[in-house]
Design an enzyme around this catalytic site. Structure first.
Site, PDB file in Angstrom:
ATOM      1  CG  ASP A 143      -1.682   9.794   4.452  1.00 31.79           C
ATOM      2  OD1 ASP A 143      -0.734   9.052   4.121  1.00 31.79           O
ATOM      3  OD2 ASP A 143      -2.514  10.229   3.645  1.00 31.79           O
ATOM      4  N   GLY A 144       0.984   8.091   6.409  1.00 34.74           N
ATOM      5  CA  GLY A 144       2.424   8.007   6.234  1.00 34.74           C
ATOM      6  C   GLY A 144       2.916   8.742   5.001  1.00 34.74           C
ATOM      7  CG  ASP A 162       5.976  -3.363   8.824  1.00 32.24           C
ATOM      8  OD1 ASP A 162       5.455  -4.208   8.073  1.00 32.24           O
ATOM      9  OD2 ASP A 162       6.091  -3.519  10.048  1.00 32.24           O
ATOM     10  CB  SER A 163       3.024  -1.226   3.359  1.00 29.89           C
ATOM     11  OG  SER A 163       3.602  -2.012   2.326  1.00 29.89           O
ATOM     12  CG  ASP A 165      -0.795  -8.066   0.321  1.00 32.11           C
ATOM     13  OD1 ASP A 165       0.362  -8.227   0.751  1.00 32.11           O
ATOM     14  OD2 ASP A 165      -1.666  -8.952   0.344  1.00 32.11           O
TER      15      ASP A 165
END
Length: 286
Positions: A143-144, A162-163, A165
């Site tokens: 989990d970032g 860098d996800s 939407d």
């Protein structure tokens, strides 16, 4: 929403703006429901392989360099001397590859919650993962948001969000409280960059709100850089940079002009041009 028509076309429909984008496909290569999202890969007739997450186009062989170069190089050439870089998301590893082109970067940690995305990239997008064995690279599947919470104060030079939407697993990455935590772990001259959706569709909503929230989180400067991206809604996309103590409206132009990286889109002129926003965007941000 998305749909397949006659098993020949993949179509992503963007209902809220009455538009759609289609690619003619020749074969479905992968269909996986991970713990987090629905992942598909198709072979297309003209864009190479296509990756889709929860019905939304993520990347193709043909044009992914536009996104990956523009989320990586403007931030790295804006920071005065990037050594320690962290990527939140980016499981296809294309951004990681671009960051590792910079010889002065000493370590890059990529944290993506869904290992299935990286597995798919390894199978179907080998050009994107060719730098994964670089000794400077660290790939984590976690989990970032939690990783940022656990990171030390002022320990990162450049943070790249860098996800996907801002829905589902990525929704928390666009919140003010998360941006404050990002600010905390960046060094005094740190820079963060976040993909920020379509300038045409979202300048007055998602992008404007993100820019406001970045300033609320403590960042001293903000800049949004638009660029072409044919397979994304409207065919036009953006990244938004935020500087903790670095002015993100300027960059190291001499270094950007003299690098020897084999890039396909990013140049010093492209960076300058992206900083010169069109009037409708400036009006939306006023």
């Amino acid at each position: 929403m998305s749909e397949l028509r006659d098993d020949q076309w993949f179509t992503e429909v963007f209902d809220s703006h009455g538009s759609a984008f289609s690619l003619k496909i020749s074969e479905k290569l992968l269909d996986v429901q991970s713990e987090y999202q629905h992942l598909e890969v198709y072979a297309t007739e003209t864009y190479g392989n296509l990756m889709v997450l929860d019905g939304c186009v993520m990347l193709t062989d043909r044009d992914n360099f536009l996104y990956h170069e523009m989320i990586a190089h403007p931030a790295l050439f804006t920071h005065p001397a990037p050594k320690r870089v962290v990527i939140i998301g980016g499981g296809d590893c294309g951004t990681l590859k671009e960051v590792l082109r910079h010889p002065d970067v000493e370590k890059v940690t990529q944290i993506d919650i869904d290992e299935e995305v990286t597995k798919a990239a390894e199978r179907f997008f080998p050009a994107l993962v060719e730098a994964n064995d670089d000794p400077r690279a660290e790939l984590l599947f976690a989990d970032g948001v939690k990783w940022v919470d656990d990171a030390a104060d002022e320990s990162i030079d450049v943070l790249i969000i860098d996800s996907t939407d801002p829905v589902g697993p990525a929704e928390g990455l666009f919140k003010t409280d998360f941006l404050k935590r990002c600010h905390r772990i960046l060094k005094a001259d740190g820079v963060m960059v976040q993909q920020s959706e379509s300038p045409l569709y979202h300048s007055g909503s998602i992008i404007r709100e993100l820019r406001h929230d970045m300033r609320e989180a403590g960042f001293s400067s903000v800049a949004t850089l638009p660029f072409p991206q044919p397979v994304y809604p409207s065919g036009w996309w953006s990244v938004t940079l935020a500087g903790k103590g670095t002015n993100v409206e300027t960059f190291r132009e001499e270094a950007a002009a003299s690098h020897e990286m084999p890039l396909q889109y990013y140049t010093v002129d492209a960076h300058r041009g992206a900083l010169a926003l069109p009037p409708f965007m400036r009006k939306a941000f006023a």
